[in-house]
Design an enzyme around this catalytic site. Structure first.
Site, PDB file in Angstrom:
ATOM      1  N   ASP A   1       8.983   5.397   7.718  1.00 32.42           N
ATOM      2  CA  ASP A   1       8.669   6.651   8.407  1.00 32.42           C
ATOM      3  C   ASP A   1       7.742   7.559   7.593  1.00 32.42           C
ATOM      4  O   ASP A   1       7.473   8.693   8.001  1.00 32.42           O
ATOM      5  CB  ASP A   1       9.970   7.404   8.739  1.00 32.42           C
TER       6      ASP A   1
ATOM      7  N   ASP B   1       4.075  -4.666  -7.352  1.00 33.58           N
ATOM      8  CA  ASP B   1       3.472  -3.445  -6.804  1.00 33.58           C
ATOM      9  C   ASP B   1       4.046  -2.196  -7.472  1.00 33.58           C
ATOM     10  O   ASP B   1       3.561  -1.087  -7.223  1.00 33.58           O
ATOM     11  CB  ASP B   1       3.674  -3.364  -5.284  1.00 33.58           C
TER      12      ASP B   1
ATOM     13  N   ARG C   1       3.979  13.628  -7.699  1.00 31.78           N
ATOM     14  CA  ARG C   1       3.924  12.809  -8.909  1.00 31.78           C
ATOM     15  C   ARG C   1       2.547  12.930  -9.546  1.00 31.78           C
ATOM     16  O   ARG C   1       1.557  13.185  -8.863  1.00 31.78           O
ATOM     17  CB  ARG C   1       4.134  11.336  -8.574  1.00 31.78           C
TER      18      ARG C   1
ATOM     19  N   GLY D   1       0.826  -1.228   0.000  1.00 30.19           N
ATOM     20  CA  GLY D   1       0.000   0.000   0.000  1.00 30.19           C
ATOM     21  C   GLY D   1       0.847   1.260   0.000  1.00 30.19           C
ATOM     22  O   GLY D   1       2.069   1.219   0.132  1.00 30.19           O
TER      23      GLY D   1
ATOM     24  N   LYS E   1       4.542  12.262  -2.609  1.00 29.28           N
ATOM     25  CA  LYS E   1       5.366  11.139  -2.136  1.00 29.28           C
ATOM     26  C   LYS E   1       6.306  11.643  -1.052  1.00 29.28           C
ATOM     27  O   LYS E   1       7.135  12.512  -1.313  1.00 29.28           O
ATOM     28  CB  LYS E   1       6.151  10.532  -3.305  1.00 29.28           C
TER      29      LYS E   1
ATOM     30  N   ARG F   1      -1.854  -0.354  -9.617  1.00 29.04           N
ATOM     31  CA  ARG F   1      -0.750  -1.257  -9.921  1.00 29.04           C
ATOM     32  C   ARG F   1      -1.253  -2.681 -10.121  1.00 29.04           C
ATOM     33  O   ARG F   1      -2.364  -3.008  -9.720  1.00 29.04           O
ATOM     34  CB  ARG F   1       0.215  -1.282  -8.721  1.00 29.04           C
TER      35      ARG F   1
HETATM   36  P1  AMP Z   1       9.137   0.638  -3.005  1.00 31.35           P
HETATM   37  O1  AMP Z   1      10.211  -0.393  -2.924  1.00 31.35           O
HETATM   38  O2  AMP Z   1       9.633   2.064  -2.889  1.00 31.35           O
HETATM   39  O3  AMP Z   1       8.263   0.460  -4.193  1.00 31.35           O
HETATM   40  O4  AMP Z   1       8.226   0.463  -1.703  1.00 31.35           O
HETATM   41  C1  AMP Z   1       7.646  -0.757  -1.325  1.00 31.35           C
HETATM   42  C2  AMP Z   1       6.655  -0.500  -0.225  1.00 31.35           C
HETATM   43  O5  AMP Z   1       7.297   0.084   0.908  1.00 31.35           O
HETATM   44  C3  AMP Z   1       5.512   0.424  -0.590  1.00 31.35           C
HETATM   45  O6  AMP Z   1       4.367  -0.033   0.077  1.00 31.35           O
HETATM   46  C4  AMP Z   1       5.984   1.752  -0.044  1.00 31.35           C
HETATM   47  O7  AMP Z   1       4.915   2.623   0.229  1.00 31.35           O
HETATM   48  C5  AMP Z   1       6.676   1.324   1.226  1.00 31.35           C
HETATM   49  N1  AMP Z   1       7.700   2.285   1.662  1.00 31.35           N
HETATM   50  C6  AMP Z   1       8.909   2.524   1.093  1.00 31.35           C
HETATM   51  N2  AMP Z   1       9.578   3.465   1.766  1.00 31.35           N
HETATM   52  C7  AMP Z   1       8.781   3.859   2.792  1.00 31.35           C
HETATM   53  C8  AMP Z   1       8.907   4.812   3.844  1.00 31.35           C
HETATM   54  N3  AMP Z   1      10.004   5.562   4.003  1.00 31.35           N
HETATM   55  N4  AMP Z   1       7.879   4.938   4.714  1.00 31.35           N
HETATM   56  C9  AMP Z   1       6.766   4.190   4.580  1.00 31.35           C
HETATM   57  N5  AMP Z   1       6.597   3.280   3.621  1.00 31.35           N
HETATM   58  C10 AMP Z   1       7.583   3.105   2.730  1.00 31.35           C
HETATM   59 MG    MG Z   2       6.633   0.902  -4.887  1.00 27.90          MG
END
Ligand code: AMP
Ligand code: MG
Length: 494
Positions: free
Chosen positions: A130, A257, A181, A96, A118, A188
């Site tokens: 975080d 995702d 964005r 999510g 974002k 997705r």
């Molecule tokens: P990503 O690898 O960036 O596509 O992220 C995978 C998942 O981790 C997604 O659900 C993102 O929303 C979550 N996510 C990545 N970085 C953070 C963050 N700093 N705080 C909260 N959720 C994160």
């Molecule tokens: Mg992602």
């Protein structure tokens, strides 16, 4: 507020909320978490034009507050969407929007665009994170989205970046940023997998109907619209990945995702553009197995479409129908990459043996670690009858005789073409970019920005907005990476 440049106040922003009209199971409504003393970092004029905004106006404190999440305009209905996904080939369950908050859609000349912040704070899907994004990764996403768009590759867009000195912890302490964005939709593959794995066929159908009606209305009249949806998304994904391969783009984290239902490049993290060519290159140093290495991207794209097909199966009906829809991938990819490679080599006609010429070219590039972008760009300088003038291309190779041998075949092939050298060069220069977002270029801009000098972000944005133009005044931006850049590593920690 329709024409670009019209003075608008934040509270006039004409948000609509089509995604927010779905049932509550699809998201959580919540407010972004404000950041202290936000400041303007950068804005993209061409992205701003897509939502009728003027990039200069985005510097106003009022709009900086909106696009940081500090002030929510009255017509926005902020939410975080739920989805799941396969990460590195393994079912990961619920993910999510962990740090992305959708404000709603803004109208524009090409249709409405969803506006997503974002890095705007915690959501129920933040898990261990975080809810924040660092300035470094926000600049990378901003520049690459806009560079990909200028290359003609389907992508989410980046409207602007704001920053705040609020420290956040990654491998070291960094500062916070919010990247705004835009895309017609951020749905997705994993948004569908979420409902399939929870065994909620009703939500699955609602989501598929929403996507079809909003983004693929022509499919509604097909005998099986869900099968048609899978086939169309599969086709778009195949074409997208062919376009990545043709510019040497590596996504780095092709988890389901991160796969857009609209076939857009989505979620820029540890991406990279190929420099010294290595077909097995891995741009994400967290990906130790090389699942998402350059050469693997086409088959991973297919694998991801299978994951989507699995999720859509209850709607499609039979395995045979789902397989038939997925079966379009290989032919679509092959046709697209063939078209792109012909264009890259300046070949206007198609011959049976052309594939052998492409394969020998890639193995030559691989053996000599030739810079991907420079090779194709300089290849247009080759003159069919003047091999003695080959130096600019030939000198890219350690094994010059090997290049000469390949060039002999290439020349023989060019002699079957109707275009002369000048016409061919012009055509090749329109498809082989001179400028791509090399890691070291992004790094220089990031380091300056971390010291509050944002001029290099703006400069790179403007160079990358015209990737096919010669821009002799910006020759330095086409240069090979300096020695210090060989130590640059990018990981998922963004
Ligand atoms: P990503 O690898 O960036 O596509 O992220 C995978 C998942 O981790 C997604 O659900 C993102 O929303 C979550 N996510 C990545 N970085 C953070 C963050 N700093 N705080 C909260 N959720 C994160
Ligand atoms: Mg992602």
């Amino acid at each position: 507020m329709t024409a670009t440049g019209t003075a608008i106040t934040a509270d006039d922003l004409p948000f609509d909320n089509a995604f927010a009209a779905l049932p509550p199971a699809f998201f959580t409504r919540l407010m972004p978490t404000p950041l202290p003393a936000p400041y303007f970092v950068a804005a993209s004029p061409s992205a701003a034009a897509l939502v009728g905004l003027d990039a200069e106006k985005l510097k106003d404190a009022e709009l900086v507050a909106v696009f940081t999440g500090n002030h929510v305009p009255p017509r926005a209905k902020p939410l975080a969407a739920v989805y799941s996904g396969h990460q590195f080939g393994v079912w990961a369950g619920q993910l999510g929007d962990g740090r992305a908050i959708l404000l709603g859609e803004l109208p524009g000349p090409d249709g409405p665009m969803e506006i997503q912040l974002k890095g705007a704070g915690l959501t129920p899907y933040s898990r261990m994170g975080d809810g924040r994004a660092v300035l470094r990764s926000s600049i990378r996403e901003f520049l690459c989205s806009e560079a990909m768009a200028a290359l003609g590759i389907p992508t989410t867009r980046a409207l602007m970046i704001t920053g705040s000195d609020k420290p956040i912890m990654r491998e070291t302490v960094e500062t916070s940023a919010v990247a705004t964005r835009m895309a017609p939709s951020f749905v997705r593959f994993g948004s569908f997998e979420h409902w399939f794995y929870r065994d909620h066929p009703e939500e699955l159908r609602i989501l598929a109907d929403y996507v079809i009606d909003a983004f693929y209305p022509a499919l509604r009249s097909q005998p099986n619209p869900y099968k048609a949806l899978l086939a169309e998304v599969t086709r778009r994904t195949a074409r997208l990945i062919a376009q990545w391969q043709a510019v040497g783009f590596m996504h780095g984290v092709m988890n389901t995702d991160n796969m857009s239902i609209l076939g857009l490049t989505l979620d820029y993290g540890p991406f990279g553009f190929m420099e010294a060519f290595d077909s097995q290159h891995i741009c994400n140093h967290t990906d130790q197995q090389g699942r998402y290495a350059y050469a693997n991207q086409p088959q991973i794209g297919h694998w991801n479409c299978f994951a989507l097909g699995q999720a859509l199966l209850p709607l499609i009906g039979t395995v045979e129908d789902a397989q038939e829809a997925l079966g379009v991938y290989e032919a679509e990819f092959a046709a697209k990459i063939d078209e792109l490679l012909h264009a890259k080599l300046g070949l206007g006609m198609f011959y049976e043996n052309d594939r052998a010429l492409f394969e020998s070219m890639f193995s030559l590039m691989h053996d000599n670690h030739v810079d991907f972008t420079q090779f194709f760009r300089k290849l247009s300088l080759l003159q069919v009858d003047l091999p003695e003038l080959d130096a600019p291309i030939r000198d890219l190779f350690l094994d010059r005789e090997a290049f000469d041998a390949w060039a002999l075949d290439y020349r023989a092939r060019l002699r079957k073409e109707l275009r002369n050298d000048i016409e061919r060069r012009r055509a090749m220069d329109q498809v082989n970019p001179k400028f791509v977002l090399r890691n070291y270029l992004a790094q220089v801009a990031i380091e300056k920005a971390q010291n509050k000098d944002f001029s290099e972000v703006e400069k790179l944005l403007s160079v990358l907005a015209r990737p096919f133009d010669e821009q002799p005044e910006n020759e330095a931006y086409a240069a090979l990476p300096p020695d210090w850049a060989s130590h640059l590593e990018v990981s998922c920690s963004s």
